[in-house]
Write a protein that holds these residues in place. Sequence first.
Motif, PDB file in Angstrom:
ATOM      1  N   LEU A 152       0.834  -1.203   0.000  1.00  0.00           N
ATOM      2  CA  LEU A 152       0.000   0.000   0.000  1.00  0.00           C
ATOM      3  C   LEU A 152       0.868   1.252   0.000  1.00  0.00           C
ATOM      4  CD1 LEU A 152      -2.855  -0.869   2.538  1.00  0.00           C
ATOM      5  CD2 LEU A 152      -3.120  -0.477   0.087  1.00  0.00           C
ATOM      6  N   ASP A 153       1.956   1.230   0.765  1.00  0.00           N
ATOM      7  CA  ASP A 153       2.872   2.377   0.805  1.00  0.00           C
ATOM      8  C   ASP A 153       3.473   2.629  -0.576  1.00  0.00           C
ATOM      9  OD1 ASP A 153       2.381   2.664   3.509  1.00  0.00           O
ATOM     10  OD2 ASP A 153       4.220   1.627   4.135  1.00  0.00           O
ATOM     11  N   GLY A 154       3.819   1.548  -1.271  1.00  0.00           N
ATOM     12  CA  GLY A 154       4.362   1.697  -2.619  1.00  0.00           C
ATOM     13  C   GLY A 154       3.363   2.337  -3.569  1.00  0.00           C
ATOM     14  N   PHE A 160      -7.771  -1.291  -0.438  1.00  0.00           N
ATOM     15  CA  PHE A 160      -7.847  -2.214  -1.557  1.00  0.00           C
ATOM     16  C   PHE A 160      -8.888  -3.312  -1.312  1.00  0.00           C
ATOM     17  CE2 PHE A 160      -3.540  -1.658  -3.922  1.00  0.00           C
ATOM     18  CZ  PHE A 160      -3.813  -0.302  -4.078  1.00  0.00           C
ATOM     19  N   GLY A 161      -9.722  -3.108  -0.309  1.00  0.00           N
ATOM     20  CA  GLY A 161     -10.753  -4.091  -0.001  1.00  0.00           C
ATOM     21  C   GLY A 161     -10.220  -5.284   0.760  1.00  0.00           C
ATOM     22  N   GLU A 162      -9.013  -5.142   1.318  1.00  0.00           N
ATOM     23  CA  GLU A 162      -8.422  -6.270   2.044  1.00  0.00           C
ATOM     24  C   GLU A 162      -9.006  -6.405   3.445  1.00  0.00           C
ATOM     25  OE1 GLU A 162      -5.537  -2.923   3.323  1.00  0.00           O
ATOM     26  OE2 GLU A 162      -6.766  -3.425   1.569  1.00  0.00           O
ATOM     27  N   ASN A 163      -9.159  -7.655   3.871  1.00  0.00           N
ATOM     28  CA  ASN A 163      -9.611  -7.937   5.236  1.00  0.00           C
ATOM     29  C   ASN A 163      -8.495  -7.790   6.241  1.00  0.00           C
ATOM     30  OD1 ASN A 163     -11.259 -10.436   3.538  1.00  0.00           O
ATOM     31  ND2 ASN A 163     -12.431  -8.902   4.646  1.00  0.00           N
ATOM     32  N   LEU A 164      -7.288  -8.183   5.821  1.00  0.00           N
ATOM     33  CA  LEU A 164      -6.133  -8.139   6.711  1.00  0.00           C
ATOM     34  C   LEU A 164      -5.066  -7.238   6.101  1.00  0.00           C
ATOM     35  CD1 LEU A 164      -5.718 -11.981   7.440  1.00  0.00           C
ATOM     36  CD2 LEU A 164      -7.280 -10.359   8.531  1.00  0.00           C
ATOM     37  N   THR A 165      -4.673  -6.213   6.823  1.00  0.00           N
ATOM     38  CA  THR A 165      -3.533  -5.401   6.419  1.00  0.00           C
ATOM     39  C   THR A 165      -2.355  -5.824   7.291  1.00  0.00           C
ATOM     40  OG1 THR A 165      -5.038  -3.553   5.956  1.00  0.00           O
ATOM     41  CG2 THR A 165      -2.684  -3.080   5.979  1.00  0.00           C
ATOM     42  N   THR A 166      -1.314  -6.349   6.646  1.00  0.00           N
ATOM     43  CA  THR A 166      -0.202  -6.950   7.376  1.00  0.00           C
ATOM     44  C   THR A 166       1.027  -6.056   7.355  1.00  0.00           C
ATOM     45  OG1 THR A 166       0.710  -8.099   5.441  1.00  0.00           O
ATOM     46  CG2 THR A 166      -1.039  -9.226   6.686  1.00  0.00           C
ATOM     47  N   LEU A 167       1.964  -6.355   8.247  1.00  0.00           N
ATOM     48  CA  LEU A 167       3.251  -5.649   8.286  1.00  0.00           C
ATOM     49  C   LEU A 167       4.352  -6.674   8.520  1.00  0.00           C
ATOM     50  CD1 LEU A 167       4.589  -2.794   8.263  1.00  0.00           C
ATOM     51  CD2 LEU A 167       4.552  -2.917  10.776  1.00  0.00           C
ATOM     52  N   LEU A 185      -3.543   6.064   1.082  1.00  0.00           N
ATOM     53  CA  LEU A 185      -4.301   4.818   1.027  1.00  0.00           C
ATOM     54  C   LEU A 185      -4.337   4.239   2.432  1.00  0.00           C
ATOM     55  CD1 LEU A 185      -2.745   3.285  -2.220  1.00  0.00           C
ATOM     56  CD2 LEU A 185      -5.043   4.261  -1.993  1.00  0.00           C
ATOM     57  N   VAL A 186      -5.465   4.397   3.096  1.00  0.00           N
ATOM     58  CA  VAL A 186      -5.600   3.881   4.456  1.00  0.00           C
ATOM     59  C   VAL A 186      -5.750   2.369   4.419  1.00  0.00           C
ATOM     60  CG1 VAL A 186      -6.639   6.033   5.266  1.00  0.00           C
ATOM     61  CG2 VAL A 186      -8.115   4.184   4.454  1.00  0.00           C
ATOM     62  N   ASN A 187      -5.516   1.724   5.550  1.00  0.00           N
ATOM     63  CA  ASN A 187      -5.718   0.275   5.630  1.00  0.00           C
ATOM     64  C   ASN A 187      -7.155  -0.069   5.225  1.00  0.00           C
ATOM     65  OD1 ASN A 187      -3.132   0.218   6.615  1.00  0.00           O
ATOM     66  ND2 ASN A 187      -3.710  -0.241   8.723  1.00  0.00           N
ATOM     67  N   GLY A 188      -7.283  -1.062   4.366  1.00  0.00           N
ATOM     68  CA  GLY A 188      -8.595  -1.448   3.835  1.00  0.00           C
ATOM     69  C   GLY A 188      -8.911  -0.830   2.495  1.00  0.00           C
TER      70      GLY A 188
END
Length: 235
Positions: A76-78, A92-99, A87-90
């Motif tokens: 997302l940062d890229g 891209f419609g993702e359920n899990l935003t990982t690090l 682009l806040v977490n979520g």
Amino acid sequence: MKLLTVNLGRPEAVDYTDAPSGRTGIHKQPADGPVRVVAPGPKGVGASGLVGDAVCDTRHHGGNDQAVYAFAREDLDGWERELGRTLVNGSFGENLTTLGLDVNGALIGERWRIGADLVLEVTCGRIPCSTFAASLGEKGWVRRFTRQAAPGAYLRVIEPGEIRAGDAIEVVHRPAHDVTVSVQFRAETTERELLPRTLAAGDALHPEALEAARKYVTRQSSARKPEGQAGYPGH
């Protein structure tokens, strides 16, 4: 490796989806508390694996083999840098935003434990759709996203459990092949010649992707048969 946020979508009426209901759950927001994750049932019947998350078009989304969608914060940062927007977490419609987890380098069949109980298994990459493109409003988005070959991962639920933001992610199983999410995605989209390679993932691969790879191999095999030699139709 950790879970930054667990993101849930609510049904929303929009004018850019072809879902029969005219609604989408792609606009996901981080949940405040714990979220239960379970196997939702077969595709076409089951929706999201996250309790409280909306999947409005079960023809193409949701079901046991696409129960959960994960995307890395690093990716997302890229995209933030490339698109010049937040682009806040979520997003891209993702359920899990990982690090700290190489989501696109994960192997098909790789298993992750999140929190105390939940175990997920990687099944395939996410193919971008028109609803995804329209929700972002970026020109040529499907082509740009596809070219990047960093689609995030769909996962099935092996062991249900409850998760929340901040939970640790542990890779508890890595299969003995080299078919990553990125390789599988490229095979499905821009590099069809990679499809035979994806068969090494076996039944861990999403059933539709597995069937597509088998049909491709059958067609290629038939095309190579000497003239006059009987072939076998695809199935």
